[in-house]
Design a protein around this motif. Structure first.
Motif, PDB file in Angstrom:
ATOM      1  N   ASN A   5      26.784  29.308  38.930  1.00  0.00           N
ATOM      2  CA  ASN A   5      27.232  30.271  39.568  1.00  0.00           C
ATOM      3  C   ASN A   5      28.552  30.914  39.073  1.00  0.00           C
ATOM      4  N   PRO A   6      28.698  31.568  38.004  1.00  0.00           N
ATOM      5  CA  PRO A   6      29.792  31.652  37.495  1.00  0.00           C
ATOM      6  C   PRO A   6      30.562  32.859  38.090  1.00  0.00           C
ATOM      7  N   GLY A   7      30.076  33.760  38.672  1.00  0.00           N
ATOM      8  CA  GLY A   7      30.852  34.751  39.082  1.00  0.00           C
ATOM      9  C   GLY A   7      30.964  35.897  38.040  1.00  0.00           C
ATOM     10  N   LEU A   8      30.995  37.182  38.334  1.00  0.00           N
ATOM     11  CA  LEU A   8      31.432  38.464  37.484  1.00  0.00           C
ATOM     12  C   LEU A   8      32.214  39.467  38.211  1.00  0.00           C
ATOM     13  N   GLN A   9      33.410  39.422  37.878  1.00  0.00           N
ATOM     14  CA  GLN A   9      34.015  40.716  38.477  1.00  0.00           C
ATOM     15  C   GLN A   9      34.485  41.446  37.201  1.00  0.00           C
ATOM     16  N   ILE A  10      34.148  42.750  37.495  1.00  0.00           N
ATOM     17  CA  ILE A  10      34.386  43.747  36.294  1.00  0.00           C
ATOM     18  C   ILE A  10      35.584  44.731  36.805  1.00  0.00           C
ATOM     19  N   VAL A  11      36.846  44.570  36.406  1.00  0.00           N
ATOM     20  CA  VAL A  11      38.047  45.364  36.889  1.00  0.00           C
ATOM     21  C   VAL A  11      37.625  46.778  37.073  1.00  0.00           C
ATOM     22  N   ASP A  12      36.949  47.502  36.438  1.00  0.00           N
ATOM     23  CA  ASP A  12      36.704  48.800  36.824  1.00  0.00           C
ATOM     24  C   ASP A  12      35.951  49.015  37.995  1.00  0.00           C
ATOM     25  N   LEU A  13      34.970  48.111  38.225  1.00  0.00           N
ATOM     26  CA  LEU A  13      34.193  48.495  39.305  1.00  0.00           C
ATOM     27  C   LEU A  13      34.994  47.780  40.713  1.00  0.00           C
ATOM     28  N   ALA A  14      35.720  46.738  40.614  1.00  0.00           N
ATOM     29  CA  ALA A  14      36.758  46.238  41.671  1.00  0.00           C
ATOM     30  C   ALA A  14      37.467  47.472  42.092  1.00  0.00           C
ATOM     31  N   LEU A  15      37.787  48.224  41.191  1.00  0.00           N
ATOM     32  CA  LEU A  15      39.164  49.214  41.526  1.00  0.00           C
ATOM     33  C   LEU A  15      38.337  50.612  42.097  1.00  0.00           C
ATOM     34  N   PHE A  16      37.154  50.954  41.280  1.00  0.00           N
ATOM     35  CA  PHE A  16      36.726  52.525  41.399  1.00  0.00           C
ATOM     36  C   PHE A  16      35.501  52.392  41.857  1.00  0.00           C
ATOM     37  N   ALA A  17      34.788  51.284  42.293  1.00  0.00           N
ATOM     38  CA  ALA A  17      33.265  51.526  42.661  1.00  0.00           C
ATOM     39  C   ALA A  17      33.156  51.047  44.192  1.00  0.00           C
ATOM     40  N   ASN A  18      34.337  51.272  44.890  1.00  0.00           N
ATOM     41  CA  ASN A  18      34.051  50.839  46.288  1.00  0.00           C
ATOM     42  C   ASN A  18      34.969  51.775  47.031  1.00  0.00           C
ATOM     43  N   ASP A  19      35.349  51.346  48.255  1.00  0.00           N
ATOM     44  CA  ASP A  19      36.025  52.346  49.161  1.00  0.00           C
ATOM     45  C   ASP A  19      37.459  52.006  49.444  1.00  0.00           C
ATOM     46  N   LEU A  20      37.997  51.221  48.240  1.00  0.00           N
ATOM     47  CA  LEU A  20      39.515  50.920  48.333  1.00  0.00           C
ATOM     48  C   LEU A  20      40.383  52.358  48.121  1.00  0.00           C
ATOM     49  N   PRO A  21      41.051  52.610  49.158  1.00  0.00           N
ATOM     50  CA  PRO A  21      41.831  53.882  49.212  1.00  0.00           C
ATOM     51  C   PRO A  21      42.767  54.039  47.883  1.00  0.00           C
ATOM     52  N   SER A  22      42.461  55.356  47.295  1.00  0.00           N
ATOM     53  CA  SER A  22      43.237  55.570  46.258  1.00  0.00           C
ATOM     54  C   SER A  22      44.623  55.356  46.283  1.00  0.00           C
ATOM     55  N   GLU A  23      45.403  55.670  47.418  1.00  0.00           N
ATOM     56  CA  GLU A  23      46.653  55.372  47.518  1.00  0.00           C
ATOM     57  C   GLU A  23      46.910  53.921  47.099  1.00  0.00           C
ATOM     58  N   LEU A  24      46.027  53.170  47.748  1.00  0.00           N
ATOM     59  CA  LEU A  24      46.208  51.758  47.572  1.00  0.00           C
ATOM     60  C   LEU A  24      46.120  51.155  46.231  1.00  0.00           C
ATOM     61  N   VAL A  25      45.241  51.837  45.463  1.00  0.00           N
ATOM     62  CA  VAL A  25      44.911  51.526  44.039  1.00  0.00           C
ATOM     63  C   VAL A  25      46.142  51.826  43.141  1.00  0.00           C
ATOM     64  N   VAL A  26      46.674  53.150  43.581  1.00  0.00           N
ATOM     65  CA  VAL A  26      47.846  53.563  42.753  1.00  0.00           C
ATOM     66  C   VAL A  26      48.792  52.191  43.141  1.00  0.00           C
ATOM     67  N   LYS A  27      49.135  51.904  44.328  1.00  0.00           N
ATOM     68  CA  LYS A  27      50.346  51.268  44.876  1.00  0.00           C
ATOM     69  C   LYS A  27      49.939  49.861  44.135  1.00  0.00           C
ATOM     70  N   THR A  28      49.032  49.261  43.836  1.00  0.00           N
ATOM     71  CA  THR A  28      48.836  47.937  43.350  1.00  0.00           C
ATOM     72  C   THR A  28      48.651  48.017  41.936  1.00  0.00           C
TER      73      THR A  28
END
Lengths: 212, 212, 212, 212, 212, 212
Positions: free
Chosen positions: A170-193
């Motif tokens: 069960n290796p897991g797979l986290q794609i950075v683009d999807l972690a940042l841009f394919a959910n409801d993470l607030p844009s301001e928070l993406v900018v901040k982090t």
């Protein structure tokens, strides 16, 4: 006659099966509870050779997407025989110009082997942000240490096929683009982090289907 | 009075039991699902000292078989207290001329101690097919590294007794003769994968009850 | 002729030995650095069968001490073959009235088998301070989960012999009496952290050779 | 449009969720069976951020007890998010003169950080009964290796607060005083296995609520 | 300007490199001591991308031998980048009629993928000597649980190529024929521990170069 | 007199130290080789209590940088006592508006406890890109599963202090911004593997000191 003698010898080890012991393997039973070490084990009587064989990696994935790439997994969730055995596989298809974007496997190291084509593969070490990357051709293999950001890019003139093996079922797979841009993470928070520009974030949220 | 104070101190650690936490051990519950790490845990209220004690190794096994030997297991399937603890035991009885034929434990290293008699014990390393073997007497111990072929032969004038300990609650036991000759593996395939003569294979299939 | 063919087949696996790979075992080299996983490995060329055999457990320990007991270890520091294999052994001799006082193995679970005599053995669970103890006779085995306080007392009319196996090559051994009374831990601090009376502490410091 | 492409790429990894795979974590489901590796996993649909957050360590424990101390646990039995992740925490409150008496964590190493006050902390090594202890102030940290006896004493003029972290979701906690004096372990047996005086044992049994 | 700020932030993590910490990987240093967990780590300054890349699996092995087969390893002894990462690979070449005879990997589970040709692959479970085998074609994968006897036979009309991945950087490889017939294990002892006929043993000793 | 008896009892366990056995811990020797399991062990004679104590976390880090944040590590490279023990710590200082940007620990799960201030902390699961985030105040703790992207932002009116614990002595730390923008990874390749705009990449390369 010898037969009877044999049975006597085996009496104890046979009796060890009376409680359904998984002496040799633990094929996933998808209907029973899962724990930190994996799925519960299917009853031995229900195990067949098909639990240990997976035929999906012979089929090309659909690369008609933004990455011009496809990932076909053969990990414990699809391939019950690998449950608990610390190994699994995947197939990567990269059309011309295709890319498996920056991603991490949280639970496994990975070795890739190029089946077809020419790719540029690399990972970034955490200790000093050093980039280790190289052009790979058919038959070349490369290892990516567990939990480090890595990528594969088709740099050849034809589509590329890669087989990947993982040191976990069960290796897991986290794609950075999807972690940042394919959910409801607030844009301001993406900018901040991430220190990305706000417009850049909104643009990629639109591309990858995110909100916020 | 002090009593009350004590209870106050223990409040939190006691409450930690409210979910049936397996703080110290995980006695096998043979009725619940198994996973890659072993059996599910019996409810603490049902655990007794007898779960941690096993008396079967004091009894000689029946050596009236072709091997003139018997294996009595005290692994997780018989001995619920060892579940999850990474250790288990077995008793080997070898009549005069008895043998525990070539076998492997896929999941454990093993240490044997000679309780009675004189045996020749050995294992074969994989790296260079080197044989490490020695005559052992009462009180001698020998270790067999995990997953390597090994054997014990009674070379003395009396029956021998050996106690074996394993580095797993579920060491596994694969006897080469039984793997080859006690099932329906086609004889031609045995020939192909072992280079044994066909007649030899058929002869041993008859001895060990195999078909094919 | 076939011989040459064979060599060709083995070329690659043989070459894998060129760097001194520890393919099958890692016999302790006591002169080289140790790490968290154990001792460095002895060069394969220097390994002999005697590295995997230990004869010291056939010899009674000297029980002329306050415990009327002796512990003879066959762990990685004495028995180089077990290094890295997750298993080791010990012999316990208990004269009449002898005791292995309350102790812990920080790094291993333990299974004991009674070789001779009658003992009372037990451990105390941490979750609810429950005592699990039982009288054991020749051939009986009992498991003590890792890191829990346990003890063995000779309750029979003769001396007792016990063989212990551990789920680690380096189980550790911490005897509560020696931890408290055989060093320079200040008596006031012992009182503070155990609630024993000061005079009791001083008395046992005298018995076990402690100061402070 | 790109959206559809994206979905095609994700088809396989999404399908990997169809069996409820625990790709990234295994939040404890207290109602399902437990195994040696921890609790079963809660269904992903029922997991919320609150499973990964625990607020109980901000609250002082009640130190009105004989130890003038309190232990507040945030291990897997209270804090479902740490299940299977190899980490957990606790808060120690020590009133003036308070003590966390000699104890062991069978399943974890521990690091403490002093949040407030001045304490004397130490552990005793098993190899040679050496005491490693030191006075710690706010911000100082100290590590206690797994399974070794250790203690903390408030040696300052104010109450002390300590946060402890463990290398397991289920570290275990065995306090020597409670193991000896807070259960039905017969006093004669305590005397035998500790060399304490009988009257001392009876006195502490009375203090800690033990019988026998 | 921002640059300086950045450096301040990184001061501590950079200083963590001052002792040569192996933060992300441990490339094998074949000149330094090995331990149970693998080779010592090469100094970070000497690590290059080539340590993580291996090109030998693109080259066919020499199948001019009795097995009509070749095994090309990419494990820690040849491929320094996999050291400590729990994964490695191998290439199997099977000429027409070729076979990888019965063998075991003591330290790893294995997944194979058929690159070319048609093979019959199988393993034998220890619990009940059950055979799990199947004909595999290009793109099919099959998993062999750790430490169980398994084999691959080329059953097609062309040569076959297989890539194998292992759940260890050092999987081990023990071929039963070589363990029995390619060393100095006395023929009488082989007879005793396998029940093979004496003449059969002598014949195969001649084939595989053994003595005794 | 009893003294002599005691010594006799201890003879064997004392002798076990003769090879420098690491019975209880393995304090890092920064001058000796490292392996996959950590640093080599310092000779026991050279170990002092100061190896197990670290005082650097009581000191505020310098937050005069672009992140308005500082990370002070107490992992095996700075804190020799944690080597091999599976645990370590760090201190995070966040000035007003400070942020620990998106990052991963490849080798550990993490629990944070808020020492001062108010923060927003969160992680992103890989399975479905779900965000788990929450505002935390003094005394609150939160766990981040191994290898998943997470962040902390100071959302309060004062500076914040956080203590982090890791389930490894060597957790690793990969900050996405630095992996992308603080090295010589060609800008075109960053664009290709992240879908960021070229100008955005160049802008952040300038901020974080990268080239290419």
């Amino acid at each position: 006659m010898l037969y009877i003698f044999l049975l006597a010898f085996l009496f104890f080890s046979t009796s060890s099966l009376s409680h359904g012991s998984v002496l040799d393997f633990c094929v996933a039973d998808y209907m029973a509870p899962e724990g930190p070490a994996g799925y519960s084990c299917k009853k031995l009587a229900n195990v067949t050779v098909d639990d240990f064989v997976f035929t999906g990696l012979g089929v090309p994935g659909n690369t008609s997407n933004i990455f011009k790439a496809a990932v076909t997994l053969a990990v414990d969730a699809q391939f019950p025989g690998v449950n608990g055995l610390g190994i699994s596989m995947a197939r990567l298809d990269l059309a011309i110009g295709g890319v498996v974007p920056l991603h991490i496997h949280s639970g496994a190291s990975e070795v890739i082997i190029v089946e077809q084509g020419t790719i540029l593969a690399g990972f970034i070490s955490a200790a000093a942000n050093t980039v280790y990357m190289k052009t790979l051709n058919k038959g070349d293999i490369m290892v990516f240490p567990q939990g480090l950001l890595h990528f594969e890019v088709n740099t050849g003139w034809n589509s590329a096929i890669i087989f990947a093996s993982f040191s976990s079922a069960n290796p897991g797979l986290q794609i950075v683009d999807l972690a940042l841009f394919a959910n409801d993470l607030p844009s301001e928070l993406v900018v901040k982090t991430t220190f990305l520009d706000y417009l850049q974030v909104k643009k990629l949220k639109a591309v990858f289907g995110g909100t916020g």
